[in-house]
Motif scaffolding. Structure first.
Motif, PDB file in Angstrom:
ATOM      1  N   ALA A   2       0.836  -1.209   0.000  1.00  0.00           N
ATOM      2  CA  ALA A   2       0.000   0.000   0.000  1.00  0.00           C
ATOM      3  C   ALA A   2       0.869   1.257   0.000  1.00  0.00           C
ATOM      4  N   MET A   3       1.944   1.238   0.766  1.00  0.00           N
ATOM      5  CA  MET A   3       2.850   2.386   0.801  1.00  0.00           C
ATOM      6  C   MET A   3       3.512   2.588  -0.562  1.00  0.00           C
ATOM      7  N   LYS A   4       3.948   1.509  -1.195  1.00  0.00           N
ATOM      8  CA  LYS A   4       4.596   1.604  -2.499  1.00  0.00           C
ATOM      9  C   LYS A   4       3.609   2.089  -3.566  1.00  0.00           C
ATOM     10  N   GLU A   5       2.362   1.632  -3.488  1.00  0.00           N
ATOM     11  CA  GLU A   5       1.350   2.083  -4.445  1.00  0.00           C
ATOM     12  C   GLU A   5       1.097   3.578  -4.283  1.00  0.00           C
ATOM     13  N   THR A   6       0.983   4.029  -3.033  1.00  0.00           N
ATOM     14  CA  THR A   6       0.782   5.453  -2.765  1.00  0.00           C
ATOM     15  C   THR A   6       1.971   6.256  -3.279  1.00  0.00           C
ATOM     16  N   GLU A   7       3.167   5.754  -3.024  1.00  0.00           N
ATOM     17  CA  GLU A   7       4.378   6.426  -3.509  1.00  0.00           C
ATOM     18  C   GLU A   7       4.350   6.544  -5.035  1.00  0.00           C
ATOM     19  N   TYR A   8       3.957   5.469  -5.702  1.00  0.00           N
ATOM     20  CA  TYR A   8       3.883   5.474  -7.164  1.00  0.00           C
ATOM     21  C   TYR A   8       2.844   6.477  -7.660  1.00  0.00           C
ATOM     22  N   LEU A   9       1.664   6.454  -7.048  1.00  0.00           N
ATOM     23  CA  LEU A   9       0.590   7.347  -7.489  1.00  0.00           C
ATOM     24  C   LEU A   9       0.930   8.812  -7.245  1.00  0.00           C
ATOM     25  N   LYS A  26       2.714  14.460 -10.470  1.00  0.00           N
ATOM     26  CA  LYS A  26       1.945  15.624  -9.996  1.00  0.00           C
ATOM     27  C   LYS A  26       0.534  15.630 -10.584  1.00  0.00           C
ATOM     28  N   GLU A  27       0.411  15.196 -11.850  1.00  0.00           N
ATOM     29  CA  GLU A  27      -0.905  15.154 -12.479  1.00  0.00           C
ATOM     30  C   GLU A  27      -1.810  14.136 -11.780  1.00  0.00           C
ATOM     31  N   MET A  28      -1.242  12.958 -11.469  1.00  0.00           N
ATOM     32  CA  MET A  28      -2.017  11.917 -10.789  1.00  0.00           C
ATOM     33  C   MET A  28      -2.398  12.376  -9.384  1.00  0.00           C
ATOM     34  N   LYS A  81      -2.827  15.421  -8.351  1.00  0.00           N
ATOM     35  CA  LYS A  81      -3.871  16.437  -8.472  1.00  0.00           C
ATOM     36  C   LYS A  81      -5.223  15.789  -8.779  1.00  0.00           C
ATOM     37  N   ALA A  82      -5.238  14.796  -9.664  1.00  0.00           N
ATOM     38  CA  ALA A  82      -6.485  14.116 -10.014  1.00  0.00           C
ATOM     39  C   ALA A  82      -7.079  13.399  -8.804  1.00  0.00           C
ATOM     40  N   ILE A  83      -6.234  12.758  -8.020  1.00  0.00           N
ATOM     41  CA  ILE A  83      -6.707  12.040  -6.825  1.00  0.00           C
ATOM     42  C   ILE A  83      -7.276  13.024  -5.812  1.00  0.00           C
ATOM     43  N   LEU A  84      -6.540  14.093  -5.550  1.00  0.00           N
ATOM     44  CA  LEU A  84      -7.000  15.079  -4.569  1.00  0.00           C
ATOM     45  C   LEU A  84      -8.283  15.774  -5.038  1.00  0.00           C
ATOM     46  N   THR A  85      -8.378  16.052  -6.333  1.00  0.00           N
ATOM     47  CA  THR A  85      -9.605  16.642  -6.879  1.00  0.00           C
ATOM     48  C   THR A  85     -10.776  15.673  -6.715  1.00  0.00           C
ATOM     49  N   GLY A  86     -10.532  14.402  -7.000  1.00  0.00           N
ATOM     50  CA  GLY A  86     -11.570  13.387  -6.826  1.00  0.00           C
ATOM     51  C   GLY A  86     -12.033  13.273  -5.387  1.00  0.00           C
ATOM     52  N   MET A  87     -11.097  13.347  -4.464  1.00  0.00           N
ATOM     53  CA  MET A  87     -11.457  13.279  -3.045  1.00  0.00           C
ATOM     54  C   MET A  87     -12.320  14.474  -2.649  1.00  0.00           C
ATOM     55  N   GLU A  88     -11.977  15.642  -3.145  1.00  0.00           N
ATOM     56  CA  GLU A  88     -12.779  16.843  -2.872  1.00  0.00           C
ATOM     57  C   GLU A  88     -14.173  16.711  -3.475  1.00  0.00           C
ATOM     58  N   ASP A  89     -14.260  16.176  -4.688  1.00  0.00           N
ATOM     59  CA  ASP A  89     -15.563  15.967  -5.321  1.00  0.00           C
ATOM     60  C   ASP A  89     -16.442  15.043  -4.483  1.00  0.00           C
ATOM     61  N   VAL A  90     -15.863  13.972  -3.961  1.00  0.00           N
ATOM     62  CA  VAL A  90     -16.623  13.035  -3.126  1.00  0.00           C
ATOM     63  C   VAL A  90     -17.120  13.741  -1.867  1.00  0.00           C
ATOM     64  N   LYS A  91     -16.252  14.517  -1.233  1.00  0.00           N
ATOM     65  CA  LYS A  91     -16.659  15.252  -0.027  1.00  0.00           C
ATOM     66  C   LYS A  91     -17.823  16.199  -0.308  1.00  0.00           C
ATOM     67  N   LYS A  92     -17.826  16.779  -1.509  1.00  0.00           N
ATOM     68  CA  LYS A  92     -18.875  17.738  -1.884  1.00  0.00           C
ATOM     69  C   LYS A  92     -20.126  17.049  -2.438  1.00  0.00           C
TER      70      LYS A  92
END
Length: 83
Positions: A46-53, A57-59, A61-72
């Protein structure tokens, strides 16, 4: 989390491996002023996958944007059985 000296770890390796594998505990192995950490393989993966993702920077940003969308509440729920 358990801490043990390198000598203590070597003398009871099965016990510490069981703590990690069966109980999902981290074991800190101390050797003088240095230390290593023994963790379960799934936690390492899990740590290695997170490190890879997060390496892209684009990935990231996409993940963080997706997390914000879910929260909203900006998402569409899909039943996988209906696909």
């Amino acid at each position: 989390m358990t801490s043990v000296t390198a000598t203590g770890f070597r003398s009871n390796i099965k016990h510490y491996m069981d703590l990690v594998i069966k109980d999902s505990q981290e074991v800190i192995i101390n050797r003088g002023n240095e230390a290593a950490v023994l963790i379960p393989m799934d936690q390492y993966n899990a740590m290695k996958e997170t490190e890879y993702l997060m390496a892209s920077k684009e990935m990231e940003k996409a993940i963080l944007t997706g997390m914000e969308d879910v929260k909203k509440g900006n998402f569409v729920e899909v039943n996988i059985d209906e696909l």
